[in-house]
Design a protein around this motif. Structure first.
Motif, mmCIF file in Angstrom:
data_model
loop_
_atom_site.group_PDB
_atom_site.id
_atom_site.type_symbol
_atom_site.label_atom_id
_atom_site.label_comp_id
_atom_site.label_asym_id
_atom_site.label_seq_id
_atom_site.Cartn_x
_atom_site.Cartn_y
_atom_site.Cartn_z
ATOM 1 N N UNK A 42 0.778 -1.223 0.000
ATOM 2 C CA UNK A 42 0.000 0.000 0.000
ATOM 3 C C UNK A 42 0.809 1.271 0.000
ATOM 4 N N UNK A 43 2.133 1.155 -0.090
ATOM 5 C CA UNK A 43 2.983 2.334 -0.167
ATOM 6 C C UNK A 43 3.093 2.851 -1.589
ATOM 7 N N UNK A 44 3.883 3.906 -1.757
ATOM 8 C CA UNK A 44 4.113 4.496 -3.072
ATOM 9 C C UNK A 44 5.572 4.900 -3.171
ATOM 10 N N UNK A 45 6.060 5.045 -4.408
ATOM 11 C CA UNK A 45 7.465 5.402 -4.622
ATOM 12 C C UNK A 45 7.585 6.426 -5.739
ATOM 13 N N UNK A 46 8.430 7.416 -5.514
ATOM 14 C CA UNK A 46 8.799 8.393 -6.529
ATOM 15 C C UNK A 46 10.306 8.280 -6.695
ATOM 16 N N UNK A 47 10.770 8.066 -7.929
ATOM 17 C CA UNK A 47 12.177 7.766 -8.104
ATOM 18 C C UNK A 47 12.747 8.375 -9.371
ATOM 19 N N UNK A 48 14.087 8.506 -9.365
ATOM 20 C CA UNK A 48 14.839 8.870 -10.549
ATOM 21 C C UNK A 48 15.789 7.716 -10.855
ATOM 22 N N UNK A 49 16.045 7.478 -12.149
ATOM 23 C CA UNK A 49 17.026 6.470 -12.547
ATOM 24 C C UNK A 49 17.766 6.981 -13.765
ATOM 25 N N UNK A 50 18.817 6.242 -14.149
ATOM 26 C CA UNK A 50 19.539 6.622 -15.349
ATOM 27 C C UNK A 50 20.077 5.353 -16.019
ATOM 28 N N UNK A 51 20.625 5.506 -17.192
ATOM 29 C CA UNK A 51 21.257 4.389 -17.876
ATOM 30 C C UNK A 51 20.255 3.332 -18.289
ATOM 31 N N UNK A 52 20.701 2.069 -18.178
ATOM 32 C CA UNK A 52 19.877 0.960 -18.671
ATOM 33 C C UNK A 52 18.716 0.635 -17.749
ATOM 34 N N UNK A 53 18.746 1.164 -16.522
ATOM 35 C CA UNK A 53 17.735 0.784 -15.540
ATOM 36 C C UNK A 53 16.659 1.854 -15.519
ATOM 37 N N UNK A 54 15.814 1.851 -16.552
ATOM 38 C CA UNK A 54 14.871 2.949 -16.747
ATOM 39 C C UNK A 54 13.807 2.992 -15.662
ATOM 40 N N UNK A 55 13.415 1.842 -15.155
ATOM 41 C CA UNK A 55 12.341 1.813 -14.168
ATOM 42 C C UNK A 55 12.265 0.434 -13.540
ATOM 43 N N UNK A 56 11.713 0.337 -12.334
ATOM 44 C CA UNK A 56 11.512 -0.981 -11.721
ATOM 45 C C UNK A 56 10.422 -1.736 -12.462
ATOM 46 N N UNK A 57 10.340 -3.048 -12.293
ATOM 47 C CA UNK A 57 9.362 -3.866 -13.006
ATOM 48 C C UNK A 57 7.977 -3.795 -12.378
ATOM 49 N N UNK A 58 7.444 -2.593 -12.285
ATOM 50 C CA UNK A 58 6.093 -2.351 -11.777
ATOM 51 C C UNK A 58 5.453 -1.315 -12.695
ATOM 52 N N UNK A 59 4.127 -1.216 -12.705
ATOM 53 C CA UNK A 59 3.502 -0.153 -13.494
ATOM 54 C C UNK A 59 3.994 1.216 -13.021
ATOM 55 N N UNK A 60 4.510 2.010 -13.946
ATOM 56 C CA UNK A 60 5.133 3.288 -13.599
ATOM 57 C C UNK A 60 4.550 4.396 -14.462
ATOM 58 N N UNK A 61 4.167 5.492 -13.827
ATOM 59 C CA UNK A 61 3.842 6.721 -14.542
ATOM 60 C C UNK A 61 5.082 7.617 -14.556
ATOM 61 N N UNK A 62 5.088 8.616 -15.426
ATOM 62 C CA UNK A 62 6.260 9.477 -15.534
ATOM 63 C C UNK A 62 5.884 10.939 -15.291
ATOM 64 N N UNK A 63 6.865 11.676 -14.781
ATOM 65 C CA UNK A 63 6.760 13.116 -14.579
ATOM 66 C C UNK A 63 7.988 13.737 -15.213
ATOM 67 N N UNK A 64 7.794 14.528 -16.270
ATOM 68 C CA UNK A 64 8.911 15.125 -16.992
ATOM 69 C C UNK A 64 9.163 16.535 -16.486
ATOM 70 N N UNK A 65 10.403 16.812 -16.106
ATOM 71 C CA UNK A 65 10.802 18.143 -15.693
ATOM 72 C C UNK A 65 11.444 18.869 -16.875
ATOM 73 N N UNK A 66 11.302 20.185 -16.879
ATOM 74 C CA UNK A 66 11.865 20.963 -17.967
ATOM 75 C C UNK A 66 10.771 21.487 -18.871
ATOM 76 N N UNK A 67 10.956 21.353 -20.167
ATOM 77 C CA UNK A 67 10.026 21.952 -21.124
ATOM 78 C C UNK A 67 8.631 21.324 -21.054
ATOM 79 N N UNK A 68 8.535 20.085 -20.527
ATOM 80 C CA UNK A 68 7.248 19.405 -20.525
ATOM 81 C C UNK A 68 6.547 19.450 -19.165
ATOM 82 N N UNK A 69 6.954 20.364 -18.303
ATOM 83 C CA UNK A 69 6.336 20.414 -16.981
ATOM 84 C C UNK A 69 4.846 20.706 -17.084
#
Length: 216
Positions: free
Chosen positions: A186-213
């Motif tokens: 029942x918890x939640x996670x907000x995370x940043x990653x880089x390289x080949x590890x784009x996201x954990x193997x769970x359903x993930x939504x994205x939040x883009x910072x910068x021009x697409x805020x």
């Protein structure tokens, strides 16, 4: 007519959230939500404010504008710190203390449900290092100790800044298991990653910072 059951309360809601440094905008305005069992991946290039956003949500930096709600209640920096668990680039351990002493200190400050410091060490692969000072650990072992400390915190929202950094393949799998278990509880996670590890193997939504805020 039977009323439909109410949806679970959001764990985290941010509205109009902005941060500026020396009067120069870093990010914002942002609006986003995190509900139980959800993960949000923060995207953006270098300097977009990914780490800064996590530090604001952890209560370590003051937002320039906007507000944050935890579990339906508007909160200040102090309550953000109590309601979130932050994994940063810096491990934050006391170098002269052993791994077990570091975790005992965390547990005394923040509680840890039914998990003991020894159990947390074993879970992250550090069984046998109970008496080892943190200064003698490798970078990957220090990251594992940080993950054990995260495990001892009862906060519903995890803020994970590059959680896969300095870890081997077994460590990456460990991070994924911890995130999956936290979301399943029942918890939640907000995370940043880089390289080949784009996201954990769970359903993930994205939040883009910068021009697409997102607009406030």
């Amino acid at each position: 007519m039977t009323p439909s059951p109410s949806a679970p309360a959001l764990l985290l809601h941010a509205s109009g959230l902005c941060f500026a440094r020396n009067d120069e905008p870093v990010f914002g305005p942002l609006r986003f939500d995190l509900g139980p069992g959800e993960a949000l991946l923060v995207l953006g290039g270098n300097g977009a404010g990914k780490t800064t956003l996590l530090r604001v949500l952890a209560g370590l930096l003051p937002a320039t504008e906007g507000e944050v709600h935890l579990q339906g209640r508007r909160v200040d920096r102090e309550h953000l710190a109590r309601g979130t668990a932050y994994l940063s680039h810096l491990h934050g351990h006391k170098a002269e203390l052993s791994t077990l002493e570091n975790l005992a200190y965390t547990r005394a400050l923040q509680g840890g449900g039914g998990t003991s410091p020894g159990e947390a060490l074993a879970e992250v692969g550090l069984a046998g290092y109970e008496d080892t000072p943190a200064r003698r650990l490798s970078a990957g072992q220090n990251k594992r100790l940080s993950l054990a400390r995260l495990r001892l915190q009862s906060a519903p929202v995890w803020l994970l800044d590059e959680p896969y950094a300095n870890l081997d393949l077994d460590g990456i799998a460990l991070v994924n298991r911890l995130i999956q278990a936290h979301l399943a509880s029942g918890g939640a996670a907000l995370l940043t990653t880089h390289g080949a590890y784009a996201a954990p193997p769970v359903p993930v939504r994205t939040l883009a910072l910068g021009a697409q805020e997102l607009p406030a």
